[in-house]
Design a protein around this motif. Structure first.
Motif, mmCIF file in Angstrom:
data_model
loop_
_atom_site.group_PDB
_atom_site.id
_atom_site.type_symbol
_atom_site.label_atom_id
_atom_site.label_comp_id
_atom_site.label_asym_id
_atom_site.label_seq_id
_atom_site.Cartn_x
_atom_site.Cartn_y
_atom_site.Cartn_z
ATOM 1 N N VAL A 408 1.007 -1.312 0.014
ATOM 2 C CA VAL A 408 0.205 -0.067 0.037
ATOM 3 C C VAL A 408 0.924 1.212 -0.072
ATOM 4 O O VAL A 408 0.550 2.026 -0.698
ATOM 5 C CB VAL A 408 -0.725 -0.032 1.136
ATOM 6 C CG1 VAL A 408 -1.731 1.240 1.322
ATOM 7 C CG2 VAL A 408 -1.919 -1.127 1.238
ATOM 8 N N PHE A 409 2.062 1.306 0.546
ATOM 9 C CA PHE A 409 2.750 2.360 0.720
ATOM 10 C C PHE A 409 3.562 2.682 -0.554
ATOM 11 O O PHE A 409 3.642 3.821 -0.860
ATOM 12 C CB PHE A 409 3.952 2.242 1.786
ATOM 13 C CG PHE A 409 3.790 2.305 3.266
ATOM 14 C CD1 PHE A 409 2.553 2.919 3.795
ATOM 15 C CD2 PHE A 409 4.316 1.475 4.115
ATOM 16 C CE1 PHE A 409 2.042 3.006 4.885
ATOM 17 C CE2 PHE A 409 3.847 1.227 5.582
ATOM 18 C CZ PHE A 409 2.823 2.147 5.908
ATOM 19 N N GLU A 410 3.807 1.803 -1.242
ATOM 20 C CA GLU A 410 4.537 1.941 -2.566
ATOM 21 C C GLU A 410 3.651 2.300 -3.494
ATOM 22 O O GLU A 410 3.836 2.760 -4.491
ATOM 23 C CB GLU A 410 5.291 0.668 -2.900
ATOM 24 C CG GLU A 410 6.713 0.632 -2.382
ATOM 25 C CD GLU A 410 7.609 1.919 -2.658
ATOM 26 O OE1 GLU A 410 7.785 1.916 -3.784
ATOM 27 O OE2 GLU A 410 7.731 2.842 -1.834
ATOM 28 N N ALA A 411 2.413 2.007 -3.417
ATOM 29 C CA ALA A 411 1.311 2.352 -4.598
ATOM 30 C C ALA A 411 0.851 3.744 -4.778
ATOM 31 O O ALA A 411 0.268 4.283 -4.228
ATOM 32 C CB ALA A 411 0.065 1.559 -4.405
ATOM 33 N N SER A 412 1.928 4.311 -5.647
ATOM 34 C CA SER A 412 1.612 5.757 -5.933
ATOM 35 C C SER A 412 2.164 5.972 -7.551
ATOM 36 O O SER A 412 3.019 5.239 -7.797
ATOM 37 C CB SER A 412 2.247 6.614 -5.279
ATOM 38 O OG SER A 412 3.480 6.366 -5.314
ATOM 39 N N GLY A 413 1.648 6.753 -8.236
ATOM 40 C CA GLY A 413 1.988 7.233 -9.542
ATOM 41 C C GLY A 413 1.890 5.764 -10.441
ATOM 42 O O GLY A 413 0.919 5.379 -10.856
ATOM 43 N N TYR A 415 3.091 3.147 -10.138
ATOM 44 C CA TYR A 415 2.957 1.775 -9.544
ATOM 45 C C TYR A 415 1.744 1.668 -8.741
ATOM 46 O O TYR A 415 1.585 0.994 -7.731
ATOM 47 C CB TYR A 415 4.074 1.701 -8.656
ATOM 48 C CG TYR A 415 5.502 1.237 -9.418
ATOM 49 C CD1 TYR A 415 5.473 -0.171 -9.798
ATOM 50 C CD2 TYR A 415 6.317 2.089 -10.126
ATOM 51 C CE1 TYR A 415 6.492 -0.676 -10.486
ATOM 52 C CE2 TYR A 415 7.320 1.510 -10.602
ATOM 53 C CZ TYR A 415 7.543 0.280 -11.038
ATOM 54 O OH TYR A 415 8.521 -0.211 -11.716
ATOM 55 N N SER A 416 0.508 2.611 -8.777
ATOM 56 C CA SER A 416 -0.518 2.610 -8.147
ATOM 57 C C SER A 416 -1.237 1.103 -8.369
ATOM 58 O O SER A 416 -2.216 0.923 -7.422
ATOM 59 C CB SER A 416 -1.421 3.668 -8.676
ATOM 60 O OG SER A 416 -1.563 3.409 -10.012
ATOM 61 N N TRP A 417 -0.875 0.255 -9.497
ATOM 62 C CA TRP A 417 -1.552 -0.931 -9.172
ATOM 63 C C TRP A 417 -0.799 -2.101 -8.139
ATOM 64 O O TRP A 417 -1.429 -3.080 -8.048
ATOM 65 C CB TRP A 417 -1.246 -1.887 -10.747
ATOM 66 C CG TRP A 417 0.250 -1.681 -11.143
ATOM 67 C CD1 TRP A 417 1.065 -0.808 -11.921
ATOM 68 C CD2 TRP A 417 1.157 -2.700 -10.925
ATOM 69 N NE1 TRP A 417 2.403 -1.117 -12.044
ATOM 70 C CE2 TRP A 417 2.570 -2.357 -11.419
ATOM 71 C CE3 TRP A 417 1.351 -3.971 -10.123
ATOM 72 C CZ2 TRP A 417 3.541 -2.804 -11.194
ATOM 73 C CZ3 TRP A 417 2.568 -4.792 -9.828
ATOM 74 C CH2 TRP A 417 3.689 -4.176 -10.623
ATOM 75 N N ILE A 419 -1.370 -1.635 -5.458
ATOM 76 C CA ILE A 419 -2.369 -1.830 -4.218
ATOM 77 C C ILE A 419 -3.347 -3.223 -4.454
ATOM 78 O O ILE A 419 -3.542 -3.599 -3.399
ATOM 79 C CB ILE A 419 -3.152 -0.437 -4.263
ATOM 80 C CG1 ILE A 419 -4.013 -0.360 -2.753
ATOM 81 C CG2 ILE A 419 -4.221 -0.286 -5.359
ATOM 82 C CD1 ILE A 419 -3.968 1.074 -2.246
#
Lengths: 500, 106
Positions: A408-413, A415-417, A419
């Motif tokens: 969850v922490f890494e899911a952004s931009g 790499y949002s997948w 999540i």
């Protein structure tokens, strides 16, 4: 200038294990006491365990390749770090539990010396993989552990299904080793080095040799996927886990599988980290498939041993989440889950060992009304399956929490997948509760045919108690274990060569 | 000099032949031999990459040949254990036909 003796001092745990292993068959010949060999094995494992835990080495030490005596030495093949120490301790913990629980289980078989010798050699091979700094050591370590596991799987020569499981394990294992070696050869060829850390800098995006690297990555995912029984390469695992002697099943699920995970971490998070974009989606898909298929098929099983085999497949899917996320926190979560899974899954298999030793089977029927017959076994099994399902405050909850939250922490931009990995993991945990609850219901609610007390041997009770304590303690005091895992994850990151 | 790609194609073909043998043959000994062919395919590819390393990367690297020596040794150990398992299998089942083993659901 390092001397030869200093080079070999780095390898001392493995050398000690091998010496103890080679003496085991001789003890069988001279010592008429069967249990003596088990104690001898335990002494060897304990010695190495003490070396690994007490002699915690502050800085990384490495065994430089002595095959090419160049000055200064450039290729290192073997490296002790927090990562290798933590994994070796897990393997030794599992090996020790298996050795101590074995005498009552294999009492009707011959050749006890060879059994314990192969057990020690398998643990040696696993610790080789954990300490590898070179492709060659990873391959040889995988093979040492696999070949001795083939023989251990077929140890009950009088039992038909044990022999058949050994044959299936041998064919699938040999096939996957050959594919892994081909993948290793392609990665080696494209990078121009067999050292993991040097490969990390040599294998880059956009090079002329990138197609070869991608082919190599595919081969490695298939080959190592067979080793950790990831879907769609999992067909062999339930058969082998069911057919093997149950003590060895515990070793395969809690030891061999973790060795594959260590190889995955070393290859993908060190050697192939620069080309992460080429493999992260594939490994994520494999992870989600692995946990979903493992849990779905486990629901239909009538044999508890086979159900635990499928649940072990699903657990490997959770650990795989750490690889595409690839942060220190995620890798720490993966390593923590390796530790907790080793405790709870081997404990669950030892409950089946206990039931087999007292003459019961391993199907759901044999668990009916277990609470009346042996409250200790029923309580331990309940704790183990609840921990596998991830119920707080048990160990399985905490390691899954770290794993899922890291995604969850890494899911952004872009790499949002990531999540969705966490979502799939949480849904699967809920799904798995369904079949774990069936075991608990049949043990506590259903009425069994007999209420006669079960005469469980003391040694198996002790082994189950140790696994039980580990499961509960890691759940209540996770901080020291999490910080050890974080240290191991950082050590994996710092796996740098001398001459670079 | 033979171009490197020819050797790699040869290695890949060997791997495919071996994999085909493992997946289709019934006889346990043939399966064993097919696994050996697959391992040898990797050996060919490793030696090729080591021999052409100066062209590929600009420096001489011999590690591929060392890995090949290790893998030959490993393959020998694997065959020994495999033949032993086949022997026990023959005693138990009276055949080494791997498709006849359906005591466990595959």
């Amino acid at each position: 200038m390092t001397t030869t003796a200093e080079y070999f001092a780095v390898m001392s745990p493995q050398i000690i294990l091998l010496i103890f292993a080679l003496i085991c068959p001789a003890l069988d010949l001279w010592l008429k006491m069967r249990k003596g060999i088990a104690y001898w094995t335990l002494i060897g494992l304990a010695a190495v365990g003490i070396i690994e835990t007490l002699a915690l080495i502050p800085e990384t030490r490495s065994l430089v390749s002595f095959l090419f005596w160049t000055d200064p030495p450039t290729t290192e093949v073997f490296q002790i770090s927090a990562f290798s120490q933590l994994f070796t301790i897990v393997f030794i913990f599992v090996g020790g539990l298996v050795a101590y629980a074995s005498p009552p289980y294999i009492r009707k078989e011959k050749h006890h010396g060879e059994y314990y010798a192969l057990l020690l050699i398998a643990v040696t091979g696993m610790s080789f993989v954990a300490s590898a700094a070179d492709l060659i050591v990873i391959f040889v370590g995988l093979e040492i552990a696999s070949i001795s596991s083939y023989a251990l799987t077929g140890f009950q020569k009088s039992v038909k299904r044990s022999t058949e499981a050994a044959m299936k394990y041998f064919i699938v294992g040999g096939f996957s080793s050959a594919i892994t070696l081909f993948g290793i050869s392609l990665v080696y060829g494209a990078g121009g080095s067999s050292n993991l850390a040097q490969l990390g800098t040599l294998v880059t995006v956009g090079g002329a040799l990138e197609p070869i690297v991608i082919l190599g990555i595919g081969m490695l995912i298939v080959g190592l996927g067979f080793k950790i029984a990831a879907v769609p390469f999992h067909m062999w695992a339930p058969d082998v886990y069911e057919g093997a002697p149950t003590t060895i099943t515990a070793l395969l699920a809690a030891g061999s599988k973790k060795m594959g995970v260590a190889a995955f971490f070393k290859l993908f998070l060190v050697a192939l980290l620069a080309v992460k974009a080429d493999w992260d989606v594939v490994i994520s898909i494999v992870a989600v498939l692995t946990m979903t298929v493992g849990n779905l098929v486990a629901i239909q099983q009538e044999s508890v041993k086979r159900m635990l085999a499928y649940s072990s497949i699903a657990q490997a899917g959770y650990i795989l989440i750490a690889i595409p996320v690839a942060t220190d926190y995620a890798v720490a979560g993966g390593i923590l889950h390796v530790i907790t899974h080793a405790a709870m899954k081997s404990g669950a298999f030892f409950v089946i060992v206990a039931l087999t030793v007292v003459g019961l089977g391993e199907t759901m029927k044999d668990f009916t009304g277990l609470n009346k017959r042996s409250p200790f076994l029923a309580f331990s099994m309940a704790i183990f399956v609840l921990s596998l399902a991830g119920i707080p405050p048990l160990a399985g909850f905490y390691s899954k929490f770290v794993l899922f939250s890291s995604a969850v922490f890494e899911a952004s931009g872009a790499y949002s997948w990531l999540i969705w990995l966490a979502v799939a993991g949480i849904l699967n945990s809920a799904l798995s509760l369904f079949y774990y609850a069936r075991i608990i219901k049949s043990m506590y609610v259903d009425k069994g045919e007999s209420t006669e007390r079960l005469p469980v041997p003391m040694s198996i009770k002790i082994v189950i108690a140790i696994a039980l304590i580990a499961t509960i303690v890691i759940g209540i005091y996770p901080e020291p274990f999490l910080s050890a895992s974080l240290g191991a994850a950082e050590a994996l990151n710092n796996l740098l060569p001398i001459g670079l | 000099m033979i171009p490197m790609i020819d050797w790699l194609i040869f290695a890949t073909l060997l791997l495919i032949v071996g994999a085909y043998g493992v997946l289709t043959s019934k006889n346990g000994i043939v399966v064993l031999m097919s696994i050996e062919i697959m391992l040898n395919a990797s050996n060919v590819s490793l030696v090729t990459f080591a021999a052409y390393s100066s062209e590929l990367h600009g420096f001489n690297d011999t590690m591929g040949q060392v890995i090949t020596l290790a893998s030959i040794t490993v393959a020998a150990a694997e065959v020994a254990v495999g033949l032993a398992i086949l022997l026990v299998l023959y005693k138990r089942y009276g055949t080494i036909d791997v498709t006849k083993m359906n005591f466990l659901r595959w």
